[in-house]
Scaffold this active site. Structure first.
Site, short mmCIF file in Angstrom:
data_model
loop_
_atom_site.label_atom_id
_atom_site.label_comp_id
_atom_site.label_asym_id
_atom_site.label_seq_id
_atom_site.Cartn_x
_atom_site.Cartn_y
_atom_site.Cartn_z
N SER A 175 13.83 50.73 45.53
CA SER A 175 12.51 50.16 45.77
C SER A 175 11.93 49.59 44.46
CB SER A 175 11.59 51.21 46.40
OG SER A 175 10.39 50.65 46.86
N ASP A 302 14.24 48.31 57.71
CA ASP A 302 13.29 48.65 56.64
C ASP A 302 11.91 48.09 56.98
OD1 ASP A 302 11.92 48.93 54.18
OD2 ASP A 302 13.80 48.79 53.08
N HIS A 330 13.69 52.41 54.64
CA HIS A 330 13.54 52.14 53.21
C HIS A 330 14.11 53.26 52.34
CE1 HIS A 330 11.92 49.72 50.01
NE2 HIS A 330 11.20 50.70 49.52
#
Length: 351
Positions: A175, A302, A330
Site C-alpha cells: 500500500s 481491492d 487490499h
C-alpha cells in the site's frame, strides 16, 4: 451429473472421493490458519521487534515455481490461492546470494501485519525482516509529529544504511509502503536487489502517495473538508496531521476478503496515519530509482486501491514484471497468504 466433487463407481455407489479430499483440504486449511493466528497472538503479546522468529514448524511447504520470464519482459501471472501438497524446500534458496526479505507495511499498519508471510518465508529458509516505520506498530513516536516521507521511512533508511557495503536485500512495500520503498530505492539503490510493490503506491517522480488514492478519496481539499477523523496536532488553524479510520470503514476499505480473526487483530493494532508523508511529492531520479528492478503485485478484489488504479500505475510507471492475485482484497497477507507467498518465491528466484 457432472458435479466436479463426486464420482460414481460402476456399481452405482456414490463414493464422493473428491468431496472427501476437498473436506480434508478444508480441515487442513483450518488447522494451518489456527496455527498462524496463534503465532500472531504470541507476536502481539511479546511485542518482538524487527525480524520475528516463530517457534514450531508449519505443516506445509511450497515448492519452487517453474514459471519464468525474461529480465526485461512484463509478463503477467494470475494466481488464486491453492494449497500445495509439496513438502520439499525449494532448492534455489540454498544458492541465493540475497536471502533477506525486508517487509514494509502500509499506512496505519505495522510489522505485525506480516505474521503469516514471516512464517511462510522462514519455512523455506529465507530471512524475513518486518520493520515498524516511524509512529507505526510498537514504535512510540507520535504520528502527528511525522511530517515528511524521510521522517516516516527513517527506520527503513537506517536499516539499509547499516547494511554491509556488499550486502543486498529484497524490499517489499504494501500500500503506502510503496512510497517508502520508492524513497529507499532513491537513497540506496545498490543495496536493494529487487523491489516488490504489493498493491502499492508506486508513484512516479513528482507525485504524492495521496494522488494514487485520489480517485477513491477525492481531491485533497474535499477529503479534508469531509473527513471527521482528522487530528490537528498543530492546532485547528493549521493543516491536519493524522487520520484514523473507523473500524467499519477499515473493514470495508481494507479487509473485504479477510478472515474475521485477522480483522480483529488489525482493528486493535492499527495506528493513526501521519498525513505529512502521503501529502508530499517524491523526487525520484532515473539514475537511482530508475535503475532499480521493480515488480508489482495486483489485487483483483481491492476496495482501497481498485484494480483499474493499479493497472494505471503499472502502465504509467512500468515495472519489470506484474502479477495478479484473484479474490484478494487490499491485504493479501491476510486474505491470500499462500498465493502471495508463491509469487514472492517466483520473484525472488529470478536471476
Amino acid at each position: 451429473m457432472g458435479n466436479k466433487f463426486f464420482r460414481l463407481k460402476k456399481d452405482g455407489k456414490d463414493v464422493g472421493s473428491k468431496s472427501k479430499r476437498h473436506g480434508r483440504s478444508q480441515r487442513k486449511m483450518a488447522v494451518e490458519e489456527e496455527l498462524l493466528h496463534r503465532q500472531a497472538l504470541s507476536m502481539a503479546l511479546h511485542q518482538h521487534q524487527l525480524s520475528q522468529r516463530f517457534d514450531g514448524s508449519m505443516s506445509r511447504r511450497i515448492g519452487s515455481t517453474s514459471a519464468r520470464f525474461g529480465s526485461t519482459s512484463s509478463r503477467r501471472t494470475i494466481l488464486s490461492d491453492p494449497f500445495s501438497n509439496g513438502k520439499q524446500v525449494p532448492e534455489f534458496v540454498e544458492h541465493l546470494k540475497t536471502k533477506k526479505v525486508v517487509l514494509v507495511h502500509g499506512a496505519g499498519f505495522g510489522a505485525w501485519c506480516w505474521y503469516k508471510t514471516i512464517a511462510l518465508l522462514e519455512e523455506v529458509g529465507l530471512l524475513p525482516i518486518a520493520l515498524d516505520l516511524l509512529g507505526s506498530g510498537i514504535d512510540q513516536t507520535d504520528p502527528n509529529s511525522i511530517t515528511t516521507p524521510a521522517d516516516y521511512a527513517k527506520p527503513l533508511i537506517d536499516y539499509l544504511h547499516n547494511l554491509p557495503e556488499e550486502e543486498q536485500v529484497i524490499l517489499v512495500g504494501h500500500s503506502c509502503g510503496g512510497a517508502s520503498i520508492s524513497y529507499a530505492l532513491e537513497c540506496y539503490p545498490k543495496k536493494i536487489s529487487k523491489a516488490i510493490f504489493l498493491c502499492g503506491t508506486m508513484v512516479a517522480d513528482g507525485q504524492r502517495p495521496f494522488d494514487v488514492f485520489a480517485e477513491k478519496l477525492g481531491s485533497v481539499e474535499s477529503f479534508m473538508e469531509e473527513s471527521q477523523l482528522l487530528t490537528y496536532g498543530n492546532g485547528k488553524d493549521k493543516p491536519p496531521t493524522s487520520l484514523m479510520l473507523e473500524k467499519q470503514q477499515t473493514k470495508g476499505f481494507y479487509f473485504n476478503q479477510c478472515p474475521d480473526k485477522d480483522i480483529a487483530l488489525a482493528t486493535v493494532s492499527m495506528r493513526p496515519i501521519p498525513l505529512g508523508p502521503i501529502m508530499e511529492k517524491l523526487s525520484l531520479s532515473p539514475e537511482n530509482y530508475g535503475s532499480s528492478r521493480r515488480f508489482y503485485i495486483q489485487t483483483l478484489d481491492d476496495h482501497a486501491l481498485s484494480p483499474d488504479v493499479q493497472e494505471k500505475l503499472v502502465r504509467e510507471n512500468p515495472p519489470e514484471g506484474v502479477f495478479k492475485i484473484k479474490g484478494s482484497d487490499h491485504c493479501p497477507f491476510f486474505s491470500k497468504p499462500q498465493s502471495l507467498h508463491k509469487i514472492f518465491l517466483e520473484i525472488i528466484q529470478f536471476p
